[in-house]
Design an enzyme around this catalytic site. Structure first.
Site, PDB file in Angstrom:
ATOM      1  N   GLU A 177       0.823  -1.217   0.000  1.00  0.00           N
ATOM      2  CA  GLU A 177       0.000   0.000   0.000  1.00  0.00           C
ATOM      3  C   GLU A 177       0.860   1.273   0.000  1.00  0.00           C
ATOM      4  O   GLU A 177       1.183   1.807   1.060  1.00  0.00           O
ATOM      5  CB  GLU A 177      -0.946   0.009   1.215  1.00  0.00           C
ATOM      6  CG  GLU A 177      -1.860   1.225   1.244  1.00  0.00           C
ATOM      7  CD  GLU A 177      -2.824   1.270   2.446  1.00  0.00           C
ATOM      8  OE1 GLU A 177      -2.742   0.365   3.297  1.00  0.00           O
ATOM      9  OE2 GLU A 177      -3.621   2.199   2.519  1.00  0.00           O
ATOM     10  N   LYS A 222      -2.549  -2.106  -3.103  1.00  0.00           N
ATOM     11  CA  LYS A 222      -3.590  -1.220  -2.536  1.00  0.00           C
ATOM     12  C   LYS A 222      -3.167   0.230  -2.757  1.00  0.00           C
ATOM     13  O   LYS A 222      -2.476   0.824  -1.932  1.00  0.00           O
ATOM     14  CB  LYS A 222      -3.769  -1.522  -1.044  1.00  0.00           C
ATOM     15  CG  LYS A 222      -4.754  -0.608  -0.333  1.00  0.00           C
ATOM     16  CD  LYS A 222      -5.162  -1.135   1.033  1.00  0.00           C
ATOM     17  CE  LYS A 222      -6.011  -0.120   1.780  1.00  0.00           C
ATOM     18  NZ  LYS A 222      -6.589  -0.648   3.017  1.00  0.00           N
ATOM     19  N   GLY A 266     -10.097   9.215   2.301  1.00  0.00           N
ATOM     20  CA  GLY A 266     -10.774  10.452   2.709  1.00  0.00           C
ATOM     21  C   GLY A 266     -11.877  10.871   1.743  1.00  0.00           C
ATOM     22  O   GLY A 266     -12.532  11.899   1.949  1.00  0.00           O
ATOM     23  N   SER A 292     -10.582  -1.789  -0.766  1.00  0.00           N
ATOM     24  CA  SER A 292     -10.055  -2.144   0.554  1.00  0.00           C
ATOM     25  C   SER A 292     -10.222  -0.897   1.405  1.00  0.00           C
ATOM     26  O   SER A 292      -9.253  -0.249   1.783  1.00  0.00           O
ATOM     27  CB  SER A 292      -8.582  -2.562   0.462  1.00  0.00           C
ATOM     28  OG  SER A 292      -8.059  -2.767   1.768  1.00  0.00           O
TER      29      SER A 292
HETATM   30  C1  5MM Z   1      -8.222   1.501   8.723  1.00  0.00           C
HETATM   31  O1  5MM Z   1      -7.134   2.393   8.703  1.00  0.00           O
HETATM   32  C2  5MM Z   1      -5.873   1.818   8.398  1.00  0.00           C
HETATM   33  C3  5MM Z   1      -4.905   1.967   9.525  1.00  0.00           C
HETATM   34  O2  5MM Z   1      -4.564   3.319   9.688  1.00  0.00           O
HETATM   35  P1  5MM Z   1      -3.561   3.768  10.854  1.00  0.00           P
HETATM   36  O3  5MM Z   1      -2.321   2.940  10.784  1.00  0.00           O
HETATM   37  O4  5MM Z   1      -3.332   5.220  10.525  1.00  0.00           O
HETATM   38  O5  5MM Z   1      -4.253   3.610  12.148  1.00  0.00           O
HETATM   39  C4  5MM Z   1      -5.349   2.425   7.080  1.00  0.00           C
HETATM   40  O6  5MM Z   1      -4.068   1.964   6.761  1.00  0.00           O
HETATM   41  C5  5MM Z   1      -6.294   2.022   6.001  1.00  0.00           C
HETATM   42  O7  5MM Z   1      -6.233   0.634   5.786  1.00  0.00           O
HETATM   43  C6  5MM Z   1      -5.976   2.701   4.677  1.00  0.00           C
HETATM   44  O8  5MM Z   1      -5.600   4.047   4.865  1.00  0.00           O
HETATM   45  C7  5MM Z   1      -7.228   2.682   3.846  1.00  0.00           C
HETATM   46  O9  5MM Z   1      -8.252   3.283   4.618  1.00  0.00           O
HETATM   47  P2  5MM Z   1      -9.151   4.407   3.978  1.00  0.00           P
HETATM   48  O10 5MM Z   1      -9.933   4.952   5.130  1.00  0.00           O
HETATM   49  O11 5MM Z   1      -8.213   5.417   3.368  1.00  0.00           O
HETATM   50  O12 5MM Z   1      -9.984   3.672   2.968  1.00  0.00           O
END
Ligand code: 5MM
Length: 342
Positions: A177, A222, A266, A292
């Protein structure tokens, strides 16, 4: 289920299904709970995630895998059933976030590099024992004046490749990712700039994965979608986002990668769904394109729940709806009217 990396990766991006990112680290889940006035205790985090994983309609039909935070991987439901068992019983693959977060890139005031490689080989062996069959590592690339730098793009791509190699050695499918953030402060962050930086990031990423000897059939990418920055005054149409995103991916991602599961980054729930659906409806691609999502799958559910037991059924309905909309988007079949109907 087969334990071959390639088969697990294919299952993770199976047609019409996608991945639930429920791996918020302690700080992030606290922020989410603060937003609905719920205290972030271990029990509340467990109850919330158990509620998601027990949403049978969503899990059985639309969720191919769930990314967990380390705490959740070892947690048991209120009735003593391991949460991992609930996920598996619904036909979904449990996975684990293994990075230790994005930290300040040495020498930079702004950019970040994701850490967590030290001791990762041993941690992966433990996660496998606990039932994880895929892992996730997220790097963040910031767009600003003079950023990203090559140092940031390269350091993150290299770390992701080392992580991916360690995962495959442990028979765990890596989700790679590299996220180009959409929330930069700069007015210069338009969609063309995002396309350029995403292209650079992904080209660098696949060169590093190649050098690390990664089996591309046994991984999932991702990425972000190519969008204008959140604060850019000129936002692009759904069609333009789809066109630019698919163009960059076709130029940089080898066809041997089985699937691409986007992050939402976001975007609003509906826009994240609309973009995914447009890509699938408008283009033929060599990889399955799915979701995802973290925020875009959970926002409505969190709001409906509010930490109250009496709201569980409504929250589960909200989750089932969002999962269904994204399941449809993963085959190009989402329509705006379906939102209103719900
Ligand atoms: C669910 O959030 C994941 C973990 O974030 P932190 O390490 O900041 O706590 C994050 O990696 C998430 O899997 C990705 O950003 C994708 O989430 P979004 O909300 O952008 O779809």
């Amino acid at each position: 289920m087969s334990e071959r990396l390639e088969d697990i990766a294919i299952a993770m991006v199976a047609e019409g299904r996608g991945i639930l990112a429920a791996d918020e680290s302690s700080g992030t889940i606290k922020k989410r709970f603060d937003g609905i006035g719920v205290e972030s205790t271990e029990e509340n985090r467990r109850d919330y995630r158990e509620m998601l994983f027990r949403t049978d309609e969503a899990m059985r039909n639309y969720v191919s895998g769930v990314i967990l935070f380390e705490e959740t991987l070892g947690q048991k439901a209120a009735d003593g059933t391991p949460l991992v068992e609930i996920i598996r019983a619904a036909g979904s693959v449990p996975g684990i976030k293994v990075d230790k977060g994005a930290q300040a890139l040495p020498g930079s005031q702004l950019e970040k590099v994701t850490e967590g490689l030290d001791g990762l080989r041993d941690r992966l062996a433990g996660y496998y024992e606990q039932g994880a069959r895929f892992a996730k590592w997220r790097a963040v690339i910031t767009i600003a004046d003079g950023a990203p730098t090559w140092n940031c793009v390269h350091a993150n791509a290299h770390a992701l490749a080392r992580y991916a190699a360690l995962c495959q050695e442990a028979n765990i499918v890596p989700i790679v990712e590299p996220e180009v953030l959409m929330d930069g402060e700069h007015s210069t962050h338009d969609i063309a700039r995002c396309e350029e930086v995403t292209r650079w990031t992904l080209a660098t990423q696949f060169a590093e994965l190649h050098d690390a000897g990664i089996n591309l059939e046994g991984m999932v990418l991702k990425p972000n979608m190519v969008t204008a920055g959140g604060k850019c005054s000129q936002q692009a149409s759904v069609e333009e986002v789809a066109e630019r995103t698919v163009r960059v991916l076709k130029d940089t991602v080898p066809a041997s990668v089985p699937g691409i599961a986007f992050l939402s980054g976001g975007q609003s729930d509906e826009l994240a769904t609309a973009h995914l659906s447009a890509m699938n409806a408008m283009y033929d691609t060599p990889w399955n394109l799915t979701f995802s999502y973290g925020r875009a799958l959970q926002a409505a559910t969190l709001a409906a729940w509010g930490g109250k037991a009496e709201n569980v059924a409504a929250a589960q309905r909200a989750f089932a709806h969002r999962a269904k909309m994204n399941g449809l988007a993963a085959v190009g079949g989402w329509k705006q009217e379906l939102e209103a109907a719900a």
